[in-house]
Design an enzyme around this catalytic site. Structure first.
Site, PDB file in Angstrom:
ATOM      1  N   ASN A 255      -0.590 -12.272   6.505  1.00  0.00           N
ATOM      2  CA  ASN A 255      -0.372 -10.781   6.525  1.00  0.00           C
ATOM      3  C   ASN A 255      -0.204 -10.098   7.796  1.00  0.00           C
ATOM      4  OD1 ASN A 255      -0.970  -7.817   4.839  1.00  0.00           O
ATOM      5  ND2 ASN A 255      -2.212  -7.924   7.010  1.00  0.00           N
ATOM      6  N   GLU A 256       1.196  -9.681   8.067  1.00  0.00           N
ATOM      7  CA  GLU A 256       1.377  -9.110   9.379  1.00  0.00           C
ATOM      8  C   GLU A 256       1.194  -9.729  10.712  1.00  0.00           C
ATOM      9  OE1 GLU A 256      -0.565  -5.083   9.468  1.00  0.00           O
ATOM     10  OE2 GLU A 256       0.682  -4.316   7.714  1.00  0.00           O
ATOM     11  N   ASN A 313       5.066  -4.474   4.110  1.00  0.00           N
ATOM     12  CA  ASN A 313       4.157  -3.633   4.469  1.00  0.00           C
ATOM     13  C   ASN A 313       4.906  -2.436   5.423  1.00  0.00           C
ATOM     14  OD1 ASN A 313       2.488  -5.235   3.330  1.00  0.00           O
ATOM     15  ND2 ASN A 313       1.217  -5.657   5.468  1.00  0.00           N
TER      16      ASN A 313
END
Length: 653
Positions: A255-256, A313
């Site tokens: 994630n990210e 995202n």
């Protein structure tokens, strides 16, 4: 004397639970509760096998058993379409494995087969699990399919923490969360950023909700030489622990993680992404790998970090310029894999309201984050999402407000991310909750008047917005007790209906919304609000009338002062200044004092500077150079946008 080799029989059966008569369409559907037990008297064995294993003392061995279920009853996802019965959703089989030591079978007088031993001897050990059969694929141009049918995945991301409890939730609280999620019509969950409670996965399995499960690999590659090994261990554990679950279709790898945080001296992120991807496929070749990306080097036409499919995202109108569709199209232009949307959204306070919010005033880490801004941003997002099924999944951020230990003030609250559609304590469903319900849940007819907590309005005339999954909506509006007037609402699409030009005069308005839908036997659904349009010169605090005792002094009947009134007895005080909750300070506006409710020397300069917030663009200048803490000689100069300055003394409370 030493124990000789031991013979044992692992016996495995797959059972159709309940009143199943075969393994086909007559088998009963899964229960809506993850805790319901099957009816053993009507269980039907659809496959079984017993094998012989001989073990030497202290020997350990992996045993693989392969069983085939002909024409399995498929695990079907939840369907919220109008009229859907959902009587054949989330079917699961029970898998039972027993270990029989047939060398020591009671009263054995002659050689036994493994099958005989398994039939007549109590097991040494046993385990039962559930499995569901389904097949699925993801197309770059057409999105997600399950069991041969298009099934756009539309849902939320969830953190499993709650105000006052952190992550220490009981099953009842997990069930409450899941119930709220189902009420909104969610058919898909991204469970971030870590393995969630087993019970919550049980609920997803038993109710036909598709899941993205992921490991806690967030933001950067750690600098320790074992970071890569530990990350891979976490992925292996997640897959082995949850690999039997029919709800899980995707393993999230990161994630990210970004370009500025992608490597240490031991491993670079592109290499680690390939190793994680290879590991996931080695452990489980049946599911897709994916990532929640926020930087372009992840894309297949750039750095090409490994995964089968990918999600982004993105926060247009919040962390980036507005323009939801344009940003998604830009990401698709650099991506060859199927693309999803793993996070989107904005913050919202249920205590702050404005008819015409904008991105210039409403921003991250600011005091002003009105509930209406979140709704308008989600309206834009849904308009695009609903028209593009090629988005293989979308999961808004977030279902619930949640705690973040490093986040500064959001709408006056420390260390909380308020992008949720439901408040952290689960007590209030924000307007955007009902917007998504209008788009996703067609089974539960409803009509909902938005901006309902904006009960005292300085602004007007007003456009009244209604969220509904009905075909027609109309309003009945009564002003100051006069006869009600009907107004037919204009459908804007995507569950939004509006009536313009209301609340054009001061007074009290009783507004009732009604709606119906075709083929519903004349049933009418309703909602009601009572709003006050204030007279010129009246002021409010975030949509609530200043001074519930009628004194217009910003002080409620209980003596509390929320500090957000624009007028304070005529004092030249910037209306935007207020002491943040739990900051340890309050404001005495009449005497121009900042009152500290803890010992002054214990308050650090950082705590002092973070104690106050603005609704607007005011500034706070610290008049004195602070040593290790505040003293009674310290003062602060507050500068309003118009240049007006007010000096506050600091006193001990």
């Amino acid at each position: 004397m030493p124990i000789a080799n031991a013979a044992c029989s692992p016996g495995t059966t797959i059972v159709a639970p309940g009143n199943a008569t075969d393994c086909g369409t007559n088998a009963t559907a899964a229960s809506a509760s993850a805790t319901d037990a099957s009816d053993d008297a009507h269980d039907v064995t659809v496959a079984s096998d017993v094998i012989d294993v001989t073990l030497a003392p202290h020997e350990r061995r992996h045993v693989k058993v392969t069983l085939e279920v002909a024409d399995p009853h498929l695990w079907q996802p939840i369907d919220y379409s109008r009229g859907a019965a959902n009587d054949d959703v989330a079917y699961q089989y029970d898998v039972r494995m027993e270990l029989i030591d047939y060398d020591s079978s009671a009263h054995r007088t002659e050689p036994q087969t493994a099958t005989d031993a398994a039939a007549t001897t109590a097991p040494l050990d046993s385990v039962t699990d559930k499995v569901g059969y389904r097949w699925f694929h993801v197309s770059r141009d057409h999105g997600f399919f399950i069991n041969g049918r298009s099934h756009p995945l539309r849902g939320v991301t969830r953190h499993q923490d709650r105000e006052g409890l952190g992550n220490a939730l009981h099953d009842a609280q997990h069930l409450e969360d899941f119930t709220l999620i189902m009420q909104m019509g969610v058919n898909y969950l991204r469970l971030a950023h870590y393995p969630h409670a087993n019970y919550f996965y049980d609920l997803c399995d038993a109710n036909g909700v598709v899941v993205w499960a992921e490991i806690p690999f967030i933001d950067w590659v750690g600098e320790d030489e074992r970071f890569a090994d530990v990350t891979k261990e976490q992925l292996t554990e997640l897959i082995r622990q949850q690999g039997n679950r029919p709800s899980i279709c995707f393993w999230g790898l990161q994630n990210e993680v970004g370009n500025h945080n992608t490597a240490n001296q031991w491993i670079a992120m592109p290499q680690l992404s390939r190793e994680l991807d290879d590991l996931a496929h080695a452990e489980d070749p049946t599911r897709y790998t994916t990532q929640a990306a926020d930087q372009d080097e992840t894309a297949s036409s750039r750095g090409d970090w490994a995964s089968d499919i990918i999600s982004w995202n993105m926060y247009p109108g919040w962390y980036s310029q507005p323009g939801f569709g344009a940003l998604i199209e830009q990401k698709r232009s650099i991506e060859h894999r199927p693309l999803g949307l793993s996070e989107y959204g904005t913050g919202a306070s249920v205590d702050q309201h404005e008819l015409h919010p904008n991105a210039h005033k409403t921003r991250p880490n600011s005091y002003w984050q009105p509930e209406e801004y979140q709704s308008l941003q989600h309206e834009e997002a849904l308009a695009y999402i609903n028209a593009h099924d090629w988005l293989w999944s979308t999961s808004l951020w977030n279902m619930f407000d949640f705690g973040v230990d490093h986040r500064p003030s959001e709408a006056g609250r420390f260390e909380i991310n308020n992008k949720g559609l439901v408040t952290w304590d689960r007590h209030v469903k924000k307007d955007a909750f009902y917007l998504h319900k209008a788009n996703w849940n067609r089974l539960d007819p409803f009509v909902y008047i938005a901006s309902r907590r904006y009960v005292a309005r300085e602004e007007g005339p007003s456009t009244v917005r209604v969220y509904s999954n009905l075909d027609r909506v109309w309003l009945s509006v009564a002003h100051d007790g006069d006869a009600a007037v009907r107004h037919d609402a204009r459908p804007l699409g995507n569950g939004v209906f509006t009536v313009d030009g209301l609340l054009d005069e001061p007074g009290v308005y009783t507004i009732r919304a009604y709606g119906d839908r075709d083929g519903d036997d004349g049933n009418v659904y309703a909602d009601q609000v009572i709003w006050t349009r204030l007279a010129d010169g009246d002021r409010t605090t975030g949509g609530r009338i200043v001074g519930s005792d009628g004194a217009n002094d910003g002080i409620a009947d209980d003596g509390t002062d929320d500090g957000r009134e624009r007028i304070a007895d005529g004092a030249l005080v910037p209306w935007s200044l207020w002491a943040r909750p739990d900051s340890g300070f309050s404001l005495d506006r009449e005497e121009h004092r900042m009152i500290a409710h803890r010992p002054l020397p214990e308050i650090t300069p950082e705590q002092w500077r973070e104690a106050f917030s603005f609704n607007g663009s005011g500034t706070i200048d610290f008049y004195a150079t602070l040593p290790t803490g505040l003293t009674p000689s310290d003062t602060a100069v507050i500068t309003a946008p118009d240049g007006t300055q007010t000096v506050f003394a600091v006193v001990q409370g």
